[in-house]
Design an enzyme around this catalytic site. Sequence first.
Site, PDB file in Angstrom:
ATOM      1  N   LYS A 150      72.843 114.092  -6.067  1.00  0.00           N
ATOM      2  CA  LYS A 150      72.836 113.189  -7.226  1.00  0.00           C
ATOM      3  C   LYS A 150      72.579 113.971  -8.522  1.00  0.00           C
ATOM      4  O   LYS A 150      73.325 114.868  -8.831  1.00  0.00           O
ATOM      5  CB  LYS A 150      71.804 112.086  -7.010  1.00  0.00           C
ATOM      6  N   ARG A 199      70.380 131.644   8.560  1.00  0.00           N
ATOM      7  CA  ARG A 199      69.764 130.318   8.724  1.00  0.00           C
ATOM      8  C   ARG A 199      68.334 130.340   8.191  1.00  0.00           C
ATOM      9  O   ARG A 199      67.813 129.356   7.691  1.00  0.00           O
ATOM     10  CB  ARG A 199      69.786 129.898  10.205  1.00  0.00           C
ATOM     11  N   TYR A 203      66.407 103.692   0.139  1.00  0.00           N
ATOM     12  CA  TYR A 203      67.844 103.919   0.314  1.00  0.00           C
ATOM     13  C   TYR A 203      68.259 103.482   1.732  1.00  0.00           C
ATOM     14  O   TYR A 203      67.545 103.753   2.701  1.00  0.00           O
ATOM     15  CB  TYR A 203      68.127 105.414   0.070  1.00  0.00           C
ATOM     16  N   ASP A 217      60.431 109.991  -2.827  1.00  0.00           N
ATOM     17  CA  ASP A 217      61.845 110.301  -3.012  1.00  0.00           C
ATOM     18  C   ASP A 217      62.121 110.161  -4.510  1.00  0.00           C
ATOM     19  O   ASP A 217      62.097 109.064  -5.066  1.00  0.00           O
ATOM     20  CB  ASP A 217      62.711 109.330  -2.185  1.00  0.00           C
TER      21      ASP A 217
HETATM   22  C1  LIG Z   1      67.346 107.673  -3.128  1.00  0.00           C
HETATM   23  C2  LIG Z   1      68.168 108.414  -2.115  1.00  0.00           C
HETATM   24  N1  LIG Z   1      67.561 109.200  -1.221  1.00  0.00           N
HETATM   25  C3  LIG Z   1      68.260 109.876  -0.281  1.00  0.00           C
HETATM   26  C4  LIG Z   1      69.639 109.771  -0.214  1.00  0.00           C
HETATM   27  C5  LIG Z   1      70.380 110.523   0.866  1.00  0.00           C
HETATM   28  O1  LIG Z   1      71.006 111.646   0.330  1.00  0.00           O
HETATM   29  P1  LIG Z   1      72.353 112.300   0.896  1.00  0.00           P
HETATM   30  O2  LIG Z   1      73.456 111.319   0.684  1.00  0.00           O
HETATM   31  O3  LIG Z   1      72.497 113.558   0.097  1.00  0.00           O
HETATM   32  O4  LIG Z   1      72.133 112.577   2.356  1.00  0.00           O
HETATM   33  C6  LIG Z   1      70.312 108.986  -1.139  1.00  0.00           C
HETATM   34  C7  LIG Z   1      71.788 108.867  -1.080  1.00  0.00           C
HETATM   35  O5  LIG Z   1      72.389 108.043  -1.728  1.00  0.00           O
HETATM   36  C8  LIG Z   1      69.560 108.276  -2.118  1.00  0.00           C
HETATM   37  O6  LIG Z   1      70.158 107.478  -3.022  1.00  0.00           O
END
Ligand SMILES: Cc1ncc(COP(=O)(O)O)c(C=O)c1O
Length: 386
Positions: free
Chosen positions: A202, A53, A105, A177
Amino acid sequence: MKGDPKHLGFSTRAIHAGQPPDPRTGAVAVPIYQTSTYVQQGLGQHQGYEYARVQNPTREALEQNVAELEGGVSGHAFASGMAAIASLMTLLEAGDHVVVSRNVYGGTFRYFTQVLERGKLSFSWVDSSDLDAVSGAMTAATRMVFIETPTNPVMDISDIGGAAEIAHARGALLVVDNTFLSPYLQRPIEHGADLVVHSTTKFLNGHSDSVGGAVVCARRQEADWLAFMQKSMGAILSPFDSFLVLRGIKTLGVRMQRHESNARAVVELLAAQPKVRRVLYPGLPDHPGHDVHRRQASGFGSMVTLEMGTYAAAKALLEGVEVYSLAESLGGVESLISHPATMTHASVPAERRALLGLTDSMVRLSVGIEDVEDLLADLDQALAKV
Ligand SMILES: Cc1ncc(COP(=O)(O)O)c(C=O)c1O
């Protein structure tokens, strides 16, 4: 590769950073250290690895690689993008206030409003493309400014350097982000961000076969806390997923180039289509954030949002495509099409979606790296049915 990779180009670093040949065998690919624990030579004597971990060589290779590409001092890989966001939000304490892009998001919105507000953090949701709105929302309790640029799916662009100045003048952290662009196109730390977060699900992984997240820190202080959180909360990325993301990143440069050239062709086709009311893409010169985006990023990415005018037109397009797959997510080699209002942003209440300009007639494309002729022909045939 020998020596420090700092002076090398992006793709050379993507392929080599954090990945010296395996010391035991010379293997060029970092092995998947699928182990939960490590034998110690004697009490208090070990090789830097005690329990998985806390430390795992495959995860460490990925973390060093992402940190190098984003230009930070450390990287921390988590079980999902949301786990990465949840872990970094523990930098804050009860009573702290956050200024956040109003159009983040949907999962981030859900986590902040339904989980963190209960834990006594407060949030001001602002149009972060307007720096006056950001500075106007800062209070004596503000400890963090959290932005996405471009935002998902409305494609608002925020000025990273401007937001960093506002945050730092008040002693707050700037978090960006960077999921939509990847470090190949945008490196927020170079513009003053303190922390960069990714859903590695992504573009970084890029093949739609792993869920993961990462945080890159610009400073040791936050890095030490995030390492402590990996140990304490334990929302870490598995060795196998770390391997997959590391493998995906090796082709990030070529994938992003192809993603973007395909997206440009798609945008050109759609912008000339009367059935498409509006194309939201920061690469279009009339996009309100075009100039800011050009200053802080080296490309526009492959996320494209369409305003179809009516829900029926959106539905016909969503169901009419054959090469694009109707699915949530983005950033994989395959082209995806989605309906933000009922899919990625279903957790955002309807009145709030209306405020953001996120309509029921919007369609989002994640343009993949297939042959562009096929992507264009597919849209043409689907639009004919609208
Ligand atoms: C811009 C953005 N940030 C964070 C996330 C969250 O990521 P995860 O789905 O890997 O938890 C997403 C998911 O679509 C996203 O599009």
